[in-house]
Design a protein around this motif. Structure first.
Motif, PDB file in Angstrom:
ATOM      1  N   HIS A   1      25.275 -55.377  15.931  1.00 32.79           N
ATOM      2  CA  HIS A   1      24.068 -55.894  15.291  1.00 32.79           C
ATOM      3  C   HIS A   1      23.013 -54.788  15.240  1.00 32.79           C
ATOM      4  N   TRP A   2      22.063 -54.900  14.284  1.00 36.06           N
ATOM      5  CA  TRP A   2      20.938 -53.977  14.184  1.00 36.06           C
ATOM      6  C   TRP A   2      19.650 -54.727  14.520  1.00 36.06           C
ATOM      7  N   TYR A   3      18.808 -54.050  15.275  1.00 35.72           N
ATOM      8  CA  TYR A   3      17.481 -54.595  15.591  1.00 35.72           C
ATOM      9  C   TYR A   3      16.445 -53.538  15.221  1.00 35.72           C
ATOM     10  N   LEU A   4      15.414 -53.935  14.475  1.00 36.42           N
ATOM     11  CA  LEU A   4      14.421 -52.968  13.984  1.00 36.42           C
ATOM     12  C   LEU A   4      13.087 -53.676  13.762  1.00 36.42           C
ATOM     13  N   THR A   5      12.079 -52.848  13.443  1.00 34.41           N
ATOM     14  CA  THR A   5      10.759 -53.357  13.083  1.00 34.41           C
ATOM     15  C   THR A   5      10.415 -52.826  11.704  1.00 34.41           C
ATOM     16  N   LEU A   6       9.958 -53.707  10.813  1.00 35.89           N
ATOM     17  CA  LEU A   6       9.447 -53.295   9.513  1.00 35.89           C
ATOM     18  C   LEU A   6       7.914 -53.304   9.583  1.00 35.89           C
ATOM     19  N   LYS A   7       7.310 -52.231   9.094  1.00 31.58           N
ATOM     20  CA  LYS A   7       5.851 -52.143   9.218  1.00 31.58           C
ATOM     21  C   LYS A   7       5.258 -51.505   7.973  1.00 31.58           C
ATOM     22  N   ASP A   8       3.964 -51.749   7.795  1.00 32.90           N
ATOM     23  CA  ASP A   8       3.166 -51.000   6.820  1.00 32.90           C
ATOM     24  C   ASP A   8       1.947 -50.471   7.560  1.00 32.90           C
ATOM     25  N   SER A   9       0.924 -50.116   6.840  1.00 35.01           N
ATOM     26  CA  SER A   9      -0.223 -49.470   7.508  1.00 35.01           C
ATOM     27  C   SER A   9      -1.035 -50.446   8.348  1.00 35.01           C
ATOM     28  N   GLN A  10      -0.845 -51.751   8.172  1.00 35.43           N
ATOM     29  CA  GLN A  10      -1.708 -52.702   8.862  1.00 35.43           C
ATOM     30  C   GLN A  10      -0.966 -53.721   9.735  1.00 35.43           C
ATOM     31  N   ALA A  11       0.362 -53.884   9.548  1.00 35.65           N
ATOM     32  CA  ALA A  11       1.061 -54.922  10.319  1.00 35.65           C
ATOM     33  C   ALA A  11       2.535 -54.544  10.490  1.00 35.65           C
ATOM     34  N   GLN A  12       3.217 -55.322  11.335  1.00 32.32           N
ATOM     35  CA  GLN A  12       4.644 -55.109  11.564  1.00 32.32           C
ATOM     36  C   GLN A  12       5.300 -56.453  11.905  1.00 32.32           C
ATOM     37  N   VAL A  13       6.628 -56.512  11.725  1.00 29.93           N
ATOM     38  CA  VAL A  13       7.386 -57.721  12.033  1.00 29.93           C
ATOM     39  C   VAL A  13       8.755 -57.301  12.576  1.00 29.93           C
ATOM     40  N   LYS A  14       9.215 -58.029  13.598  1.00 27.14           N
ATOM     41  CA  LYS A  14      10.525 -57.743  14.171  1.00 27.14           C
ATOM     42  C   LYS A  14      11.615 -58.312  13.275  1.00 27.14           C
ATOM     43  N   CYS A  15      12.754 -57.605  13.236  1.00 28.74           N
ATOM     44  CA  CYS A  15      13.872 -58.013  12.372  1.00 28.74           C
ATOM     45  C   CYS A  15      15.189 -57.860  13.123  1.00 28.74           C
ATOM     46  N   ALA A  16      16.161 -58.653  12.691  1.00 29.84           N
ATOM     47  CA  ALA A  16      17.536 -58.545  13.200  1.00 29.84           C
ATOM     48  C   ALA A  16      18.476 -58.634  12.006  1.00 29.84           C
ATOM     49  N   MET A  17      19.506 -57.777  12.007  1.00 28.79           N
ATOM     50  CA  MET A  17      20.533 -57.806  10.955  1.00 28.79           C
ATOM     51  C   MET A  17      21.891 -57.805  11.644  1.00 28.79           C
ATOM     52  N   PHE A  18      22.606 -58.927  11.519  1.00 33.82           N
ATOM     53  CA  PHE A  18      23.870 -59.087  12.242  1.00 33.82           C
ATOM     54  C   PHE A  18      24.987 -58.337  11.523  1.00 33.82           C
ATOM     55  N   LYS A  19      26.034 -58.009  12.295  1.00 35.25           N
ATOM     56  CA  LYS A  19      27.067 -57.103  11.778  1.00 35.25           C
ATOM     57  C   LYS A  19      27.805 -57.645  10.562  1.00 35.25           C
ATOM     58  N   GLY A  20      27.840 -58.969  10.407  1.00 35.63           N
ATOM     59  CA  GLY A  20      28.495 -59.507   9.215  1.00 35.63           C
ATOM     60  C   GLY A  20      27.772 -59.128   7.942  1.00 35.63           C
ATOM     61  N   ASN A  21      26.454 -58.899   8.035  1.00 36.29           N
ATOM     62  CA  ASN A  21      25.654 -58.510   6.869  1.00 36.29           C
ATOM     63  C   ASN A  21      25.469 -57.006   6.769  1.00 36.29           C
ATOM     64  N   ASN A  22      25.289 -56.313   7.922  1.00 36.16           N
ATOM     65  CA  ASN A  22      24.992 -54.885   7.838  1.00 36.16           C
ATOM     66  C   ASN A  22      26.201 -54.050   7.412  1.00 36.16           C
ATOM     67  N   ARG A  23      27.406 -54.647   7.429  1.00 37.76           N
ATOM     68  CA  ARG A  23      28.572 -53.894   6.944  1.00 37.76           C
ATOM     69  C   ARG A  23      28.492 -53.617   5.447  1.00 37.76           C
ATOM     70  N   ARG A  24      27.698 -54.410   4.723  1.00 40.27           N
ATOM     71  CA  ARG A  24      27.588 -54.225   3.273  1.00 40.27           C
ATOM     72  C   ARG A  24      26.496 -53.225   2.879  1.00 40.27           C
ATOM     73  N   VAL A  25      25.758 -52.683   3.837  1.00 39.46           N
ATOM     74  CA  VAL A  25      24.709 -51.696   3.537  1.00 39.46           C
ATOM     75  C   VAL A  25      25.373 -50.370   3.177  1.00 39.46           C
ATOM     76  N   THR A  26      25.000 -49.810   2.019  1.00 35.80           N
ATOM     77  CA  THR A  26      25.670 -48.601   1.507  1.00 35.80           C
ATOM     78  C   THR A  26      25.025 -47.297   1.984  1.00 35.80           C
ATOM     79  N   PHE A  27      23.984 -47.364   2.798  1.00 35.14           N
ATOM     80  CA  PHE A  27      23.360 -46.154   3.335  1.00 35.14           C
ATOM     81  C   PHE A  27      23.063 -46.380   4.811  1.00 35.14           C
ATOM     82  N   LYS A  28      22.769 -45.319   5.509  1.00 33.78           N
ATOM     83  CA  LYS A  28      22.450 -45.413   6.932  1.00 33.78           C
ATOM     84  C   LYS A  28      20.934 -45.440   7.107  1.00 33.78           C
ATOM     85  N   PRO A  29      20.395 -46.572   7.560  1.00 35.40           N
ATOM     86  CA  PRO A  29      18.929 -46.655   7.724  1.00 35.40           C
ATOM     87  C   PRO A  29      18.452 -45.730   8.856  1.00 35.40           C
ATOM     88  N   GLN A  30      17.251 -45.220   8.681  1.00 35.13           N
ATOM     89  CA  GLN A  30      16.653 -44.333   9.680  1.00 35.13           C
ATOM     90  C   GLN A  30      15.188 -44.713   9.862  1.00 35.13           C
TER      91      GLN A  30
END
Length: 444
Positions: free
Chosen positions: A46-75
């Motif tokens: 599974h992937w765990y990350l935070t998405l943010k902009d200049s003023q706020a952020q939110v926690k996120c989770a992406m389970f392996k059944g979905n992240n296998r379809r991502v065509t690039f490696k997030p950084q």
């Protein structure tokens, strides 16, 4: 007052559960652009990350059944476009996003436009299987709509030349990338339909990025393909590339080379088909001749069966058979009647008066013998019993006692004297012996 009796009082677990359901049911799916930070990829997949902009952020989770379809490696620090649903992690009470798909921001916007157009056209029925036209089994001419300088054109021509060199080909050159490419592709399809020179079209190009292939995702191209009277094979990019044109076309080929193989007949395959058809023709002729021979034999047999002599022989044999059956039936009936007469004669003989008188006489004689035998047995038994009684009587007879030397004495009145006390002096007594009596007078 207990918690169970008051529904307005929540436990922490119940509160988090209610909030999670509220978020998931009310908000549904959202699209979000943000910068990746705090990215972790544990061994669970599974992937765990935070998405943010200049003023706020939110926690996120992406389970392996979905992240296998991502065509690039997030950084960390990379802008992404995500499709997610709002939820809440109940054990910690953390508000979070459950990511279902992720793309780089630029490609993501194109993908969003792709999904929107795809849903819209699908709702109109442009993708319906019933709207698709069947490809001709043996095309007489193939039209190719692609770039005249692209590698896809040369791949298609090489394969068609190798597999089916006699198949005519018409090329409708057009741009397959850039701002004006979609309009030119639509015009080429319209030109091919107006000329009506070919009975199948290949529309496509080689592989590339989503942006490179975007002209095949334009609405004008999709609607022109749907309106085409000529069946269209979509051959865009590589096998993993999917465009709106693929959904609208009558047939999708994974690559331009595959499209060429799809619309052409291999020369060896054609030879095999000819050989197969030759064998089928020979088999059909042999079957036809065999059927005709059978029909001829049937007609000959029917003619022979209808010959007068054969009919006479058949009727004569049938007459003999009927005669034999009649004689057999008459013989059986005579035998049954004879047997019946014998049975009746026997019954009549059994019921004759003379026979009954004779049987009664025999019965009377039998009863008479049985009666005489019974009387003789009875007399003999009576004599035997009489002898036994006489023997017993003789045993107790007074005469037999007298014979043994005994005597009987009676007084004058005839009473038996058994004691000296019964006599007195001067009494007259009579003594009986076996051969006579003697009277005496008692002296003392």
């Amino acid at each position: 007052m207990s918690l169970d009796s008051n529904p307005r009082i929540f436990t922490v677990s119940r509160l988090n559960s209610e909030v999670r359901l509220l978020l998931e049911n009310e908000m549904g799916i959202v699209w979000l652009v943000g910068e990746v930070s705090n990215l972790t990829m544990p061994v669970s997949g599974h992937w765990y990350l935070t998405l943010k902009d200049s003023q706020a952020q939110v926690k996120c989770a992406m389970f392996k059944g979905n992240n296998r379809r991502v065509t690039f490696k997030p950084q960390n620090g990379k802008q992404v476009l995500v499709k997610a649903r709002l939820s809440l992690y109940e054990p910690r009470g953390d508000y979070q996003l459950i990511i279902e798909s992720m793309q780089a921001e630029g490609d993501g916007r194109l993908q969003q436009e792709f999904d929107h157009l795809k849903m819209s056209l699908a709702a109109e029925g442009l993708f319906a299987q019933t709207a698709k036209k069947a490809l001709p089994e043996q095309p007489k001419c193939v039209g190719i709509i692609t770039s005249k300088t692209g590698a896809a054109l040369f791949d298609i021509l090489n394969i068609l030349k190798r597999r089916d060199p006699n198949l005519p080909v018409i090329i409708y050159p057009t741009l397959v990338q850039g701002t004006n490419a979609a309009i030119q592709i639509a015009q080429a399809i319209g030109r091919a339909n107006s000329r009506n020179e070919c009975d199948i079209l290949i529309v496509g190009r080689g592989g590339g990025s989503l942006e490179d292939l975007w002209c095949f995702n334009e609405e004008i191209v999709a609607r022109t393909i749907a309106a085409s009277q000529i069946p269209i094979v979509s051959a865009v990019g590589h096998e993993i590339d999917v465009t709106i044109a693929d959904f609208v076309a009558d047939v999708r080929a994974p690559t331009p080379s595959a499209a060429a193989e799809l619309v052409s007949r291999d020369l060896s395959s054609q030879l095999q088909i000819i050989s197969h058809q030759k064998r089928r023709l020979r088999s059909a002729i042999e079957r036809y001749l065999s059927q005709q021979q059978k029909r001829l034999s049937t007609y000959q047999f029917r003619i022979e069966k209808q010959h007068p002599q054969l009919q006479l022989n058949t009727q004569s044999q049938r007459l003999d058979d009927l005669n034999q059956r009649l004689e057999s039936h008459m013989q059986q009936r005579l035998e049954r009647n004879q047997h019946k007469i014998e049975n009746l004669s026997l019954r009549l003989s059994n019921l004759s008066p003379a026979r009954k008188v004779h049987q009664d006489k025999q019965r009377i004689e039998t009863l008479k013998r049985r009666l005489l035998d019974s009387m003789d047995r009875n007399l003999l038994m009576q004599r035997h019993q009489l002898a036994l009684a006489a023997e017993k009587l003789d045993t107790v007879s007074p005469l037999a006692t007298l014979k043994r030397g005994y005597s009987i004495t009676r007084n004058a009145s005839g009473s038996l004297i058994t004691s000296t006390q019964q006599v007195h002096t001067g009494d007259t007594i009579t003594t009986r012996f076996v051969d006579g009596e003697v009277q005496s007078i008692v002296d003392k």
